[in-house]
Every structure is written in C-alpha cells, then in structure tokens.
Design an enzyme around this catalytic site. Structure first.
Site, PDB file in Angstrom:
ATOM      1  N   PRO A 150       0.776  -1.250   0.000  1.00 43.22           N
ATOM      2  CA  PRO A 150       0.000   0.000   0.000  1.00 43.22           C
ATOM      3  C   PRO A 150       0.801   1.290   0.000  1.00 43.22           C
ATOM      4  CG  PRO A 150       0.068  -0.927   2.201  1.00 43.22           C
ATOM      5  CD  PRO A 150       0.767  -1.912   1.313  1.00 43.22           C
ATOM      6  N   CYS A 151       1.476   1.594  -1.106  1.00 45.40           N
ATOM      7  CA  CYS A 151       2.249   2.835  -1.182  1.00 45.40           C
ATOM      8  C   CYS A 151       1.346   4.067  -1.105  1.00 45.40           C
ATOM      9  CB  CYS A 151       3.128   2.848  -2.423  1.00 45.40           C
ATOM     10  SG  CYS A 151       2.270   2.528  -3.964  1.00 45.40           S
TER      11      CYS A 151
END
Length: 186
Positions: A150-151
């Site tokens: 989850p950047c």
C-alpha cells in the site's frame, strides 16, 4: 506449444480487471502476484510484453473466470474495493524489486495497516535510514505491487498527500476507501 517445446521461463498469468480506480493490469507467477499496474488498456494484447521480457516468462492471458494463478488476487482485490477486506493475504513474487526499495516495500506491507498512513521520513527511520525520506519516495515510485503493497498510505511528513504513480486522484480515492480521507462529493 507442441509436446517437443518447453516453456522458456517461469509461468506468468496476466489479465486486466475493472476496479473502482480504473482498470488494473495484474500478473502472477507460481511464486505469487508479481505486478499490479494502474490505468491498464484492457484490449492491448501486448500489455504483458515488458514483463515477459524482464522475467523471461512463458505468459498466457486466461479467459475471465478461468484464472488459475490470479484467481485469489482477483478475489481479494474485489473484496478490498467492496470494503470487506482490510489485509491482503497473498503470496508475492518480489523479483521486480531489490535492495533498499524491497526493504522499504516489505516494511510498508507488514507495518502500515488499512486506514492508517505513515510519513516518508518515518518509514525511512523504520528501516534504519532516518535521512532517506527521498529514497523512500523513490521506492514508492518503483513499487511493482501498488494497492496490495500500500504505497498510497505513505504521505508527506507535513501532512501533504504526496505523489503517487497512479495519480493523486487515485491516491485520494484509495485513502477515502480506507477512511483516511472523506469520500469525494462527486
């Protein structure tokens, strides 16, 4: 392929799926999900070519609903966008990431849960490089598995949203889905 031919490399399965943030290109090997890409063009038969070249893979695009390697990633992404999945439990093939980038991405995946955010500088400190906030930003930009790794949960230390490979509006939509930001009015 006839019985005398052998696959030239690892098996790679790919497809394009619809999502709340637009079409996503997904690819998996027998090791796990290897690539997620935003804004995919579903009708392009050559979408997997760069990945095939890089991995030396034997690729196929199964008919929808007949996926083997991608069945579980598709199921989990569908549940995520429906709001019923908060943590991906998928095998990941990390071969498209190495060194510092891989270290940062693995830390992100394991320590920043759904509905929370972390600053670039804080993530740098978590991997033992407190002065490497810009390098963390570069690692986010190189993420081969966005959404699953989850950047979008990495933000500027001063509270700004920061950049995003899928575009800032996509990042806002993902953060709104997770309850970090309000849903857009329209």
């Amino acid at each position: 392929m006839d019985s005398t031919e052998r696959p030239r490399g690892p098996r790679l399965e790919w497809t394009v799926v619809a999502s709340d943030i637009g079409p996503l290109f997904l690819a998996a090997t027998e090791e796990g999900l290897v690539r997620v890409e935003f804004h995919a063009e579903p009708d392009r038969p050559d979408l997997a070519d760069p990945l095939v070249s890089r991995l030396g893979a034997d690729a196929r695009r199964p008919d929808p609903g007949r996926e083997d390697l991608l069945a579980e990633p598709i199921r989990q992404l569908t549940a995520y966008f429906a709001g019923s999945l908060r943590r991906f439990e998928l095998p990941l093939d990390w071969r498209l990431s190495a060194g510092f980038n891989r270290l940062v991405l693995r830390e992100l995946a394991s320590s920043v849960p759904y509905g929370s955010v972390v600053g670039y500088g804080e993530l740098a400190a978590r991997v033992g490089q407190p002065g490497a906030a810009q390098a963390v930003g570069a690692a986010m930009g190189s993420n081969p598995l966005p959404v699953v790794v989850p950047c979008h949960r990495v933000v500027e230390n001063d509270g700004g949203i920061g950049g995003f490979g899928g575009g800032v509006e996509t990042k806002r939509a993902l953060l709104a889905l997770e309850g970090v930001l309000p849903q857009p009015l329209f």
